[in-house]
Design a protein around this motif. Structure first.
Motif, PDB file in Angstrom:
ATOM      1  N   VAL A  11      22.072  63.428  23.865  1.00  0.00           N
ATOM      2  CA  VAL A  11      23.150  64.704  23.849  1.00  0.00           C
ATOM      3  C   VAL A  11      22.427  65.914  24.470  1.00  0.00           C
ATOM      4  O   VAL A  11      21.486  66.294  24.062  1.00  0.00           O
ATOM      5  N   GLU A  12      23.321  66.366  25.392  1.00  0.00           N
ATOM      6  CA  GLU A  12      22.991  67.501  26.075  1.00  0.00           C
ATOM      7  C   GLU A  12      23.697  68.767  25.589  1.00  0.00           C
ATOM      8  O   GLU A  12      24.822  69.041  25.679  1.00  0.00           O
ATOM      9  N   MET A  13      22.822  69.424  24.888  1.00  0.00           N
ATOM     10  CA  MET A  13      22.918  70.675  24.014  1.00  0.00           C
ATOM     11  C   MET A  13      22.329  72.012  25.058  1.00  0.00           C
ATOM     12  O   MET A  13      21.555  71.714  25.236  1.00  0.00           O
ATOM     13  N   ARG A  14      23.385  72.686  25.485  1.00  0.00           N
ATOM     14  CA  ARG A  14      22.927  73.759  26.515  1.00  0.00           C
ATOM     15  C   ARG A  14      23.563  75.240  25.912  1.00  0.00           C
ATOM     16  O   ARG A  14      24.649  75.108  25.199  1.00  0.00           O
ATOM     17  N   VAL A  15      22.980  76.162  26.542  1.00  0.00           N
ATOM     18  CA  VAL A  15      23.362  77.541  26.439  1.00  0.00           C
ATOM     19  C   VAL A  15      24.265  78.221  27.517  1.00  0.00           C
ATOM     20  O   VAL A  15      23.865  77.673  28.382  1.00  0.00           O
ATOM     21  N   GLY A  16      25.267  78.706  26.838  1.00  0.00           N
ATOM     22  CA  GLY A  16      26.248  79.216  27.833  1.00  0.00           C
ATOM     23  C   GLY A  16      26.752  80.512  27.410  1.00  0.00           C
ATOM     24  O   GLY A  16      26.728  81.003  26.255  1.00  0.00           O
ATOM     25  N   THR A  17      27.590  81.314  28.149  1.00  0.00           N
ATOM     26  CA  THR A  17      27.903  82.562  27.838  1.00  0.00           C
ATOM     27  C   THR A  17      29.437  82.600  28.185  1.00  0.00           C
ATOM     28  O   THR A  17      29.981  82.240  29.158  1.00  0.00           O
ATOM     29  N   GLN A  64      26.669  84.248  23.959  1.00  0.00           N
ATOM     30  CA  GLN A  64      26.007  83.173  24.202  1.00  0.00           C
ATOM     31  C   GLN A  64      26.275  81.947  23.142  1.00  0.00           C
ATOM     32  O   GLN A  64      26.379  82.542  21.738  1.00  0.00           O
ATOM     33  N   ILE A  65      26.759  80.991  23.299  1.00  0.00           N
ATOM     34  CA  ILE A  65      26.859  80.015  22.342  1.00  0.00           C
ATOM     35  C   ILE A  65      25.882  78.757  22.522  1.00  0.00           C
ATOM     36  O   ILE A  65      25.351  78.783  23.765  1.00  0.00           O
ATOM     37  N   VAL A  66      25.975  77.872  21.688  1.00  0.00           N
ATOM     38  CA  VAL A  66      25.468  76.296  22.225  1.00  0.00           C
ATOM     39  C   VAL A  66      26.669  75.385  22.107  1.00  0.00           C
ATOM     40  O   VAL A  66      27.633  75.420  21.299  1.00  0.00           O
TER      41      VAL A  66
END
Length: 111
Positions: A11-17, A64-66
């Motif tokens: 599972v690839e959880m990443r930070v994004g804006t 920013q979110i996950v």
């Protein structure tokens, strides 16, 4: 059902804006369409999120979110969702977004 460590690592959880927030009037439940920057390796992805109870569009811009970025795309009406924004599920659909405490680089992996 318990996951193995190997399954969790997939599972690839990443930070994004969040770059853009639009109303999604075609959705069955109230939702926004989000455009999110996950950095140069992953790029920009779109998704819809049922987060209208707690968040106004202006509150979401540049936040920013996950999100999970390696699920298959999902067709939602005429809109293609390319990631899954993560949040804690409150009462009656009141979603509270998961986010880093400090501004960090887009695309960093959650582990």
């Amino acid at each position: 059902m318990d996951l193995t460590w190997t399954e969790f690592e997939k599972v690839e959880m990443r930070v994004g804006t969040i770059l853009e927030v639009n109303d999604f009037p075609e959705a069955r439940k109230p939702a926004y369409q989000l455009t999110i920057d996950f950095g140069s390796d992953i790029g920009i992805r779109k998704t819809s999120a049922q987060i209208t109870k707690r968040y106004q569009k202006a509150d979401l811009l540049h936040r920013q979110i996950v999100a999970v970025v390696n699920f298959p795309n999902k067709q939602i009406g005429k809109f293609m969702s390319e990631c899954l924004v993560l949040g804690a599920m409150g009462e009656v659909g009141d979603v509270i977004l998961l986010a880093p405490d400090f501004r960090i680089e887009n695309g960093l992996r959650i582990g």
